[in-house]
Design an enzyme around this catalytic site. Structure first.
Site, PDB file in Angstrom:
ATOM      1  N   ILE A 194      33.509  39.660  51.522  1.00 36.34           N
ATOM      2  CA  ILE A 194      34.488  40.430  52.297  1.00 36.34           C
ATOM      3  C   ILE A 194      34.489  39.894  53.719  1.00 36.34           C
ATOM      4  O   ILE A 194      33.465  39.927  54.413  1.00 36.34           O
ATOM      5  CB  ILE A 194      34.157  41.929  52.257  1.00 36.34           C
ATOM      6  CG1 ILE A 194      34.323  42.425  50.819  1.00 36.34           C
ATOM      7  CG2 ILE A 194      35.075  42.710  53.198  1.00 36.34           C
ATOM      8  CD1 ILE A 194      33.825  43.822  50.575  1.00 36.34           C
TER       9      ILE A 194
ATOM     10  N   HIS B  82      45.511  37.869  44.779  1.00 35.66           N
ATOM     11  CA  HIS B  82      44.831  38.926  44.018  1.00 35.66           C
ATOM     12  C   HIS B  82      45.446  39.024  42.621  1.00 35.66           C
ATOM     13  O   HIS B  82      46.676  39.011  42.479  1.00 35.66           O
ATOM     14  CB  HIS B  82      44.985  40.262  44.750  1.00 35.66           C
ATOM     15  CG  HIS B  82      44.286  41.390  44.063  1.00 35.66           C
ATOM     16  ND1 HIS B  82      42.928  41.595  44.179  1.00 35.66           N
ATOM     17  CD2 HIS B  82      44.753  42.366  43.241  1.00 35.66           C
ATOM     18  CE1 HIS B  82      42.586  42.650  43.454  1.00 35.66           C
ATOM     19  NE2 HIS B  82      43.668  43.132  42.878  1.00 35.66           N
TER      20      HIS B  82
ATOM     21  N   GLU C  45      49.537  32.516  39.580  1.00 39.20           N
ATOM     22  CA  GLU C  45      49.046  32.341  40.954  1.00 39.20           C
ATOM     23  C   GLU C  45      49.253  30.915  41.430  1.00 39.20           C
ATOM     24  O   GLU C  45      49.594  30.677  42.601  1.00 39.20           O
ATOM     25  CB  GLU C  45      47.546  32.675  41.022  1.00 39.20           C
ATOM     26  CG  GLU C  45      47.215  34.133  40.797  1.00 39.20           C
ATOM     27  CD  GLU C  45      45.719  34.421  40.774  1.00 39.20           C
ATOM     28  OE1 GLU C  45      45.361  35.596  40.761  1.00 39.20           O
ATOM     29  OE2 GLU C  45      44.908  33.465  40.754  1.00 39.20           O
TER      30      GLU C  45
END
Ligand code: GRF
Length: 193
Positions: free
Chosen positions: A97, A114, A179
């Site tokens: 993160i 994502h 993606e």
């Protein structure tokens, strides 16, 4: 844009999205250069891809706990990015993160990809959760990164059908294929409107 877009990419795993960016650069459908490939995973395929292309790399020791990246590591990531002077930073399967100072210094210039149609299925198990939901469609999202996880402005999305025969692996593989088209597209029209 007349000059090449300066892209920094952060990744931890197989690096298939990174490979898609490299392919688009090599095919000249994306006028860009990779100014830094940064990883927390020294044995990752992501890093090997960068090394094979003789790209600038950085390996950051973020500590043993994936959910607790140390402040010193956050600072090191920031300092490497600052030195690389990217126009845009791509989180391509980066399993840490990212926090300040990077988020503030590079606000509106950090992208994440994502594996769901956000705001549905945020978090680390997006594919598993979509499969368990009983829905017939999921997909992928490219979005800006803000402190709240998977909540920044959505820049592009692509739907992917969920087949009755899907496993988490087969569904994730098809999502990744989507993606690989979506992410270079977003980068080729950077900055977003
Ligand atoms: C992708 O599915 C992406 O959506 C998620 O992590 C995965 C990275 O895959 N954030 P890869 O390393 O690019 O193959």
């Amino acid at each position: 844009m007349n000059q090449n877009l300066r892209i920094a990419v952060l990744g931890s795993g197989t690096g298939s999205n990174f490979a898609a960016i490299l392919d688009a650069i090599h095919a000249r459908t994306l006028r860009a250069e990779i100014v830094l490939a940064l990883t927390d995973a020294p044995t990752s395929t992501f890093l090997t891809l960068a090394q094979n292309d003789h790209l600038p790399t950085a390996v950051i020791d973020c500590g043993p706990h994936p959910l607790r990246t140390t402040d010193a590591s956050q600072q090191a990531i920031h300092d490497h990015l600052l030195a690389a002077r990217p126009d845009v930073i791509v989180l391509a399967g980066f399993m840490r993160i990212l926090k300040d100072p990077t988020l503030t210094t590079f606000a509106d210039r950090i992208l994440n990809v994502h594996p769901s149609l956000l705001p549905h299925f945020k978090g680390r198990h997006a594919v598993r959760d979509a499969l368990a939901s009983g829905q017939t469609t999921t997909g992928c999202t490219v979005h800006l990164v803000i402190p709240e996880i998977d909540a920044g402005r959505i820049l592009a999305q692509a739907p992917v059908p969920i087949l009755p025969t899907d496993t988490e692996h087969t569904l994730h593989t098809r999502i990744k294929q989507a993606e690989h088209t979506l992410l270079p597209q977003v980068l080729s029209t950077w900055p977003p409107p």
